[in-house]
Design a protein around this motif. Sequence first.
Motif, mmCIF file in Angstrom:
data_model
loop_
_atom_site.group_PDB
_atom_site.id
_atom_site.type_symbol
_atom_site.label_atom_id
_atom_site.label_comp_id
_atom_site.label_asym_id
_atom_site.label_seq_id
_atom_site.Cartn_x
_atom_site.Cartn_y
_atom_site.Cartn_z
ATOM 1 N N ASP A 16 76.739 5.528 97.833
ATOM 2 C CA ASP A 16 75.913 6.305 96.915
ATOM 3 C C ASP A 16 76.209 5.929 95.464
ATOM 4 O OD1 ASP A 16 73.940 8.155 96.288
ATOM 5 O OD2 ASP A 16 75.356 9.827 96.148
ATOM 6 N N VAL A 17 77.491 5.738 95.158
ATOM 7 C CA VAL A 17 77.861 5.321 93.799
ATOM 8 C C VAL A 17 77.242 3.961 93.488
ATOM 9 C CG1 VAL A 17 79.784 4.637 92.308
ATOM 10 C CG2 VAL A 17 79.982 6.667 93.746
ATOM 11 N N PHE A 18 77.295 3.051 94.447
ATOM 12 C CA PHE A 18 76.677 1.740 94.253
ATOM 13 C C PHE A 18 75.173 1.868 94.054
ATOM 14 C CE2 PHE A 18 74.323 -1.817 96.092
ATOM 15 C CZ PHE A 18 74.794 -2.871 95.331
ATOM 16 N N ALA A 19 74.521 2.691 94.888
ATOM 17 C CA ALA A 19 73.064 2.842 94.800
ATOM 18 C C ALA A 19 72.651 3.441 93.469
ATOM 19 C CB ALA A 19 72.554 3.705 95.955
ATOM 20 N N ILE A 20 73.380 4.455 93.005
ATOM 21 C CA ILE A 20 73.044 5.080 91.722
ATOM 22 C C ILE A 20 73.254 4.093 90.579
ATOM 23 C CG2 ILE A 20 73.690 6.892 90.079
ATOM 24 C CD1 ILE A 20 74.356 8.678 92.470
ATOM 25 N N THR A 21 74.381 3.372 90.602
ATOM 26 C CA THR A 21 74.654 2.404 89.535
ATOM 27 C C THR A 21 73.583 1.317 89.496
ATOM 28 O OG1 THR A 21 77.032 2.781 89.815
ATOM 29 C CG2 THR A 21 76.382 0.827 88.597
ATOM 30 N N MET A 22 73.235 0.770 90.655
ATOM 31 C CA MET A 22 72.202 -0.257 90.715
ATOM 32 C C MET A 22 70.849 0.290 90.280
ATOM 33 S SD MET A 22 71.253 -3.334 91.313
ATOM 34 C CE MET A 22 72.680 -4.060 92.126
ATOM 35 N N CYS A 23 70.553 1.502 90.700
ATOM 36 C CA CYS A 23 69.281 2.124 90.339
ATOM 37 C C CYS A 23 69.163 2.296 88.831
ATOM 38 C CB CYS A 23 69.166 3.474 91.043
ATOM 39 S SG CYS A 23 67.656 4.381 90.675
ATOM 40 N N GLN A 33 70.737 14.134 85.428
ATOM 41 C CA GLN A 33 70.155 14.052 86.766
ATOM 42 C C GLN A 33 68.648 13.845 86.684
ATOM 43 O OE1 GLN A 33 70.361 17.642 89.246
ATOM 44 N NE2 GLN A 33 71.260 16.396 90.868
ATOM 45 N N VAL A 34 67.987 14.592 85.799
ATOM 46 C CA VAL A 34 66.547 14.422 85.612
ATOM 47 C C VAL A 34 66.238 13.004 85.144
ATOM 48 C CG1 VAL A 34 64.535 15.201 84.304
ATOM 49 C CG2 VAL A 34 66.195 16.868 85.128
ATOM 50 N N VAL A 35 67.047 12.514 84.197
ATOM 51 C CA VAL A 35 66.852 11.161 83.688
ATOM 52 C C VAL A 35 67.070 10.131 84.796
ATOM 53 C CG1 VAL A 35 67.813 9.437 82.109
ATOM 54 C CG2 VAL A 35 67.361 11.750 81.297
ATOM 55 N N ALA A 36 68.044 10.390 85.684
ATOM 56 C CA ALA A 36 68.292 9.469 86.789
ATOM 57 C C ALA A 36 67.073 9.359 87.695
ATOM 58 C CB ALA A 36 69.513 9.928 87.602
ATOM 59 N N PHE A 37 66.332 10.451 87.879
ATOM 60 C CA PHE A 37 65.105 10.389 88.669
ATOM 61 C C PHE A 37 64.113 9.423 88.016
ATOM 62 C CE2 PHE A 37 65.934 15.051 89.978
ATOM 63 C CZ PHE A 37 66.864 14.639 90.910
ATOM 64 N N ALA A 38 64.009 9.488 86.685
ATOM 65 C CA ALA A 38 63.096 8.598 85.968
ATOM 66 C C ALA A 38 63.498 7.140 86.171
ATOM 67 C CB ALA A 38 63.079 8.940 84.477
ATOM 68 N N PHE A 39 64.809 6.870 86.127
ATOM 69 C CA PHE A 39 65.269 5.503 86.332
ATOM 70 C C PHE A 39 64.966 5.040 87.747
ATOM 71 C CE2 PHE A 39 67.342 6.325 82.418
ATOM 72 C CZ PHE A 39 67.704 5.108 81.875
ATOM 73 N N GLY A 40 65.083 5.957 88.711
ATOM 74 C CA GLY A 40 64.753 5.615 90.083
ATOM 75 C C GLY A 40 63.301 5.222 90.230
ATOM 76 N N LEU A 41 62.423 5.973 89.583
ATOM 77 C CA LEU A 41 61.001 5.657 89.644
ATOM 78 C C LEU A 41 60.702 4.335 88.949
ATOM 79 C CD1 LEU A 41 59.534 9.215 88.919
ATOM 80 C CD2 LEU A 41 59.768 8.084 91.131
ATOM 81 N N ALA A 42 61.396 4.068 87.831
ATOM 82 C CA ALA A 42 61.185 2.803 87.111
ATOM 83 C C ALA A 42 61.689 1.617 87.935
ATOM 84 C CB ALA A 42 61.901 2.844 85.764
ATOM 85 N N SER A 43 62.850 1.769 88.564
ATOM 86 C CA SER A 43 63.393 0.657 89.348
ATOM 87 C C SER A 43 62.529 0.355 90.570
ATOM 88 C CB SER A 43 64.827 0.971 89.795
ATOM 89 O OG SER A 43 64.857 2.096 90.650
ATOM 90 N N ALA A 44 61.922 1.397 91.151
ATOM 91 C CA ALA A 44 61.114 1.209 92.352
ATOM 92 C C ALA A 44 59.708 0.720 92.054
ATOM 93 C CB ALA A 44 61.041 2.518 93.136
ATOM 94 N N SER A 45 59.279 0.825 90.801
ATOM 95 C CA SER A 45 57.900 0.456 90.473
ATOM 96 C C SER A 45 57.811 -0.784 89.592
ATOM 97 C CB SER A 45 57.197 1.637 89.780
ATOM 98 O OG SER A 45 57.922 2.045 88.623
ATOM 99 N N PHE A 46 58.432 -0.776 88.422
ATOM 100 C CA PHE A 46 58.218 -1.834 87.440
ATOM 101 C C PHE A 46 59.111 -3.054 87.602
ATOM 102 C CE2 PHE A 46 56.467 1.615 84.561
ATOM 103 C CZ PHE A 46 55.167 1.193 84.723
ATOM 104 N N PHE A 47 60.386 -2.836 87.873
ATOM 105 C CA PHE A 47 61.326 -3.955 87.832
ATOM 106 C C PHE A 47 60.920 -5.118 88.740
ATOM 107 C CE2 PHE A 47 65.256 -6.100 89.238
ATOM 108 C CZ PHE A 47 65.686 -6.585 88.009
#
Length: 591
Positions: free
Chosen positions: A253-260, A480-494
């Motif tokens: 989970d730590v790896f996934a969050i850091t990568m995300c 935590q809210v900001v982390a959700f935004a990063f998750g959406l950005a990593s899954a869509s734009f990157f």
Amino acid sequence: MSLQIWTYLIVGATFSLYIGIAWSARVKDTKGFYVAGGGVPPLANGMATAADWMSAASFISMSGMIAFMGYAGCMYLMGWTGGYVLLALLLAPYLRKFGKFTVPDFVGDRYYSSAARVVALICAIFVSLTYVAGQMRGVGIVFSRFLEVDVNTGVIIGMVLVFFYAGIGGMKGITWTQVAQYCVLITAFLVPAIAISAKLTGHFLPQIGFGSTLVDGPHSGKYLLDTLNQIGTDLGFAEYTSAFGAGAKPMIDVFAITMCLMVGTAGLPHVIIRFYTVPTVRAARISAFYALIFIAILYTTAPALGAFARYTLTNVLSDTTYAAAPSWFKNWEKTGLLAWVDKNNDGVITYRAGAPFNGKPIFSGETGSVGQRLLRNEATDNANELYIDNDIMVLATPEISQLPNWVIALVAAGGLAAALSTAAGLLLVISSAISHDLYYRIINREASEQKRLAIGRIMMGIAVLVAGYFGINPPGFVAQVVAFAFGLASASFFPVIVLGIFWKRATREGAISGMVTGIGFTMFYIVQTKFMGVAPWFMNISPEGIGTVGMIINFTVTILVSLCTAAPPAAVQDMVESVRIPRGAGAAVDH
């Protein structure tokens, strides 16, 4: 002077400065509104990028998470820092050479498709609204404590202010306002960190104090980190410096969050657009270098401040009676971000491992002789009686450490500067996505400059209202809210940006399919695990880190679909080749 007077003076002065800059830099054309005319000097753009990048999550929440999570809390620091390096080196120069205003502009032209442009536009809006909600919550937290208004009123004040200077000045006003905001936020972060480091360890540099021995208090002569380890284990917590011990997040989970966070950074539209505000590709590279230096000043200080905050808080509240609790404790109680429930009726604030009760506190005034707060649900059966919101640590630590009132007020102004600077950039992304990418590029190619500007400002106003709603009703704490935004950005734009630059064979069908499946899976998982009570079911990865999986899905789908569909036109493949040659660039074009 009292804390409130100092707060009104310092916050009022900074607000006046921001509004004055925005008014003097007001724009009348779309180029000034979207990319500040493309003539911002690299040094100024570096400071503006740092302010845009270091949001309320960096200023308010990151040190708080490090304070409570210890080593594992640094995943936010590592992810965000690594992500900025990735963006600056891998993507920014090429996107700048492409010469478009927005990320949807890049996606639409690179993948020769209005449908791809619309999908990217929708993704940009989702990402930006999620991110800006965290900033609005940060504004509300600062106002609720230091100006003694409720969180909702604080959010509304922030909404009005950010709409005023972002709507009038556009990117030009935002850029120069962010230069001022960087100066405010970095000063506000460093002053208390330096003062507390000197007081606890005798070293003025927090980075050195972080690894030094304590010279003040009951643990004088012991190393700070060793002391935090001992205090933590005595109270039932994991060791402060342990990586993946009992009670800590699992390694995956730590790896996934850091990568995300890392790849999400490289896909954030409000950061990418900053590289269009400088005149050349070389200036973009230089401004990225400056920004990294300015960011590093705060990010290398954050772990030290988190450790100082945890040590100071634990010492002050170690089995203190409520009647003898310091004034800051009861002041923060009024915000609902700190609460105590006397489980054994002894009047002592017992701080131990475990959640003090199920749900968060609802402040309702005094309900008993020892000041208990009304809770959403009943208390749990562990010994812990204290609820502390992550987001108060940076803001409360100067009070806990008994620093002067002007320092406490300066920290409040810094928190507001961090939140408002990022919020402004995000609102501009939403505005430009709708007015430029949707209205002008798809609906009405004949629209005049004045009409496009008017629509941009109207869309910004609507975005402010939506962001304000989610700031009042947030789905988590700021980071935590900001982390959700990063998750959406990593899954869509990157994935589509990387493949769009470095793989000529990527097709429009692949890009559309990849973005839809990536962000669709990520949003589905976040909604399930965060709002519907479903336990994390994919390899025990939390919703903050699931964007990593969404990114992999996006890459996989984009590549497979691209290989199964017709290759892009020769003109598009030639364009990709030219973009990868990092020599020269014209101004951002609007065609």
